[in-house]
Design an enzyme around this catalytic site. Structure first.
Site, PDB file in Angstrom:
ATOM      1  N   ILE A  34      37.350  45.060  52.717  1.00  0.00           N
ATOM      2  CA  ILE A  34      36.873  45.448  54.046  1.00  0.00           C
ATOM      3  C   ILE A  34      35.541  46.192  53.975  1.00  0.00           C
ATOM      4  O   ILE A  34      35.092  46.768  54.959  1.00  0.00           O
ATOM      5  CB  ILE A  34      37.923  46.290  54.802  1.00  0.00           C
ATOM      6  CG1 ILE A  34      38.294  47.561  54.025  1.00  0.00           C
ATOM      7  CG2 ILE A  34      39.163  45.446  55.079  1.00  0.00           C
ATOM      8  CD1 ILE A  34      39.255  48.472  54.789  1.00  0.00           C
ATOM      9  N   GLY A  35      34.913  46.178  52.800  1.00  0.00           N
ATOM     10  CA  GLY A  35      33.548  46.676  52.721  1.00  0.00           C
ATOM     11  C   GLY A  35      33.379  48.097  52.244  1.00  0.00           C
ATOM     12  O   GLY A  35      32.425  48.768  52.642  1.00  0.00           O
ATOM     13  N   GLY A  36      34.267  48.580  51.364  1.00  0.00           N
ATOM     14  CA  GLY A  36      34.155  49.947  50.866  1.00  0.00           C
ATOM     15  C   GLY A  36      32.894  50.217  50.072  1.00  0.00           C
ATOM     16  O   GLY A  36      32.459  51.364  49.946  1.00  0.00           O
ATOM     17  N   ILE A  94      35.666  32.195  43.388  1.00  0.00           N
ATOM     18  CA  ILE A  94      34.524  32.654  42.600  1.00  0.00           C
ATOM     19  C   ILE A  94      34.618  32.200  41.145  1.00  0.00           C
ATOM     20  O   ILE A  94      33.635  32.294  40.409  1.00  0.00           O
ATOM     21  CB  ILE A  94      34.360  34.190  42.669  1.00  0.00           C
ATOM     22  CG1 ILE A  94      35.605  34.908  42.134  1.00  0.00           C
ATOM     23  CG2 ILE A  94      34.048  34.626  44.086  1.00  0.00           C
ATOM     24  CD1 ILE A  94      35.441  36.413  42.100  1.00  0.00           C
ATOM     25  N   GLN A  95      35.785  31.700  40.742  1.00  0.00           N
ATOM     26  CA  GLN A  95      35.879  31.148  39.392  1.00  0.00           C
ATOM     27  C   GLN A  95      35.048  29.875  39.246  1.00  0.00           C
ATOM     28  O   GLN A  95      34.753  29.452  38.123  1.00  0.00           O
ATOM     29  CB  GLN A  95      37.338  30.849  39.033  1.00  0.00           C
ATOM     30  CG  GLN A  95      38.160  32.100  38.780  1.00  0.00           C
ATOM     31  CD  GLN A  95      39.598  31.766  38.402  1.00  0.00           C
ATOM     32  OE1 GLN A  95      40.537  32.139  39.096  1.00  0.00           O
ATOM     33  NE2 GLN A  95      39.777  31.075  37.296  1.00  0.00           N
ATOM     34  N   CYS A 118      44.099  44.704  41.228  1.00  0.00           N
ATOM     35  CA  CYS A 118      44.673  45.749  40.370  1.00  0.00           C
ATOM     36  C   CYS A 118      46.087  45.423  39.900  1.00  0.00           C
ATOM     37  O   CYS A 118      46.610  46.077  38.987  1.00  0.00           O
ATOM     38  CB  CYS A 118      44.683  47.084  41.114  1.00  0.00           C
ATOM     39  SG  CYS A 118      45.750  47.099  42.583  1.00  0.00           S
ATOM     40  N   SER A 136      41.738  49.095  49.685  1.00  0.00           N
ATOM     41  CA  SER A 136      40.332  49.459  49.790  1.00  0.00           C
ATOM     42  C   SER A 136      39.963  50.603  48.839  1.00  0.00           C
ATOM     43  O   SER A 136      40.738  50.982  47.966  1.00  0.00           O
ATOM     44  CB  SER A 136      39.991  49.829  51.238  1.00  0.00           C
ATOM     45  OG  SER A 136      40.658  51.021  51.607  1.00  0.00           O
TER      46      SER A 136
END
Length: 389
Positions: free
Chosen positions: A22-24, A59-60, A81, A371
């Site tokens: 969300i743009g952290g 993105i791989q 994570c 986030s």
């Protein structure tokens, strides 16, 4: 036309934001030339707040040539994570969710214009994983230096315990179009290849004696609460008659940490305003899990907050004993969940940060749980960029 990888005075750093969520990491003094995330709900939030929809492909499948085309000075990465969490299977690099991160790192030696800097964030535990070992090996072989930190918002005045691992990476030299090699490194070489638990270097203190003195082991971070802002400053309403404005996004006196499984029974679809009643904890959950609600600090919110009780975050005690020093029952404390706006505040998102109307409460909590703490990330990025300034 090929971009010059040298940065002129006054020019913003060009960055790629991988796993942008969300743009952290977008709210920094840099130009995000592209963001990447596979979660369409997260991309809805990102687009609403930053006016650009992240790339949603795998993105791989990115190539070194494609990454070169962006001409980015820095790559910011906050990979999944789950391969490293204590509650997970801890499969580390063999977990499919770790593959894309390693693939991106493995592309670096094949780029014509490798990034000057990288910034990596993950959970505590990543630093002991084989993924971490592979990352350090790739970076060292590609002529990068690293400085590593484990830091929490508590160390930056926010009454919120969310320790995270961070790796700051700077290339030893980079190539300019008008100069063959330009050196780049951290100003305090003594911190290279070190794992620190102190924010002192971010505050301009490179004295290793002072840094070591202020290293904060995880079990002592509760003491930092005394110097943190009061939790009231992060709340958005204070009594049951108030309405929560879900477009903006802070009561209390203490938090009650919740620590065992138990689903919140209600799923609320968010309209413009939501009553405080939606955030009250059902008495059935208090009776069942009350023995776990005994903390005085705000604990880490996870993506399962508001769905399950154990290990997902904190509850707020909205009513305190009339007589100081006298304990009151949990039922008398009128426990409630923190609202999404309050969780965003504890993550230090700006006041104008918004969620699209179509996202439910659970979806908002899930995105916030994945986030970053801007109170921690912002000074780390400022420190990293200053090394190359």
């Amino acid at each position: 036309m090929e971009k010059d990888m040298c940065k002129n005075d006054g020019e913003a750093w060009r960055v790629l934001e991988f796993y942008s969520g969300i743009g952290g990491m977008a709210d920094v003094s840099a130009q995000v030339v592209e963001a990447f995330d596979i979660n369409d709900k997260a991309n809805d939030v990102y687009e609403l707040n930053f006016g650009h929809r992240p790339y949603q492909g795998n993105i791989q499948n990115l190539t070194a040539a494609e990454l070169d085309m962006y001409g980015a000075h820095a790559w910011l990465l906050s990979p999944p994570c789950q391969p490293y969490t204590r509650q997970g299977l801890q499969k580390q690099s063999s977990d499919a969710r770790a593959f894309s991160f390693l693939k991106i790192l493995e592309l670096i030696p094949h780029t014509v214009k490798p990034p000057h800097m990288l910034f990596v964030e993950n959970v505590v535990g990543f630093e002991t994983s084989d993924t971490h070992a592979k990352m350090i090996e790739i970076l060292a072989n590609s002529d990068y230096l690293t400085q590593e930190f484990i830091l929490s918002p508590l160390q930056f005045g926010v009454p919120y315990s969310r320790p995270r691992y961070f790796c700051l990476v700077a290339i030893i030299y980079f190539v300019c179009m008008h100069a063959k090699r330009k050196p780049l490194s951290f100003r305090c070489q003594l911190l290279n290849n070190q794992l620190l638990r102190s924010p002192s270097p971010l505050l301009g203190n490179d004295d290793m004696t002072v840094i070591t003195k202020h290293d904060q082991p995880d079990d002592s971070w509760d003491k930092l609460l005394e110097s943190c802002d009061p939790v009231e400053r992060f709340l958005e309403f204070s009594n049951s008659g108030d309405q929560v404005n879900t477009e903006t996004g802070f009561l209390s006196t203490g938090t009650a940490a919740v620590d065992d499984f138990g689903a919140a029974e209600e799923t609320v679809e968010v309209d413009r305003c939501v009553s405080i009643d939606h955030f009250l904890v059902p008495l059935s959950l208090i009776e069942r899990w009350g023995s776990a609600m005994d903390s005085k600090r705000c604990c880490c919110f996870t993506k399962s907050y508001y769905q399950y009780v154990k290990g997902t975050g904190s509850l707020l005690a909205t009513v305190q004993p009339k007589n100081k020093g006298k304990a009151s029952s949990l039922k008398e404390q009128h426990l409630r969940y923190f609202t999404p706006r309050e969780v965003a505040n504890l993550h230090s998102f700006p006041g104008d940060f918004q969620f699209p109307h179509h996202l439910s409460l659970r979806q908002r909590y899930a995105l916030l749980g994945n986030s970053l703490s801007i109170a921690v990330v912002a000074p780390l990025l400022q420190y990293l960029f200053a090394q190359a300034g």
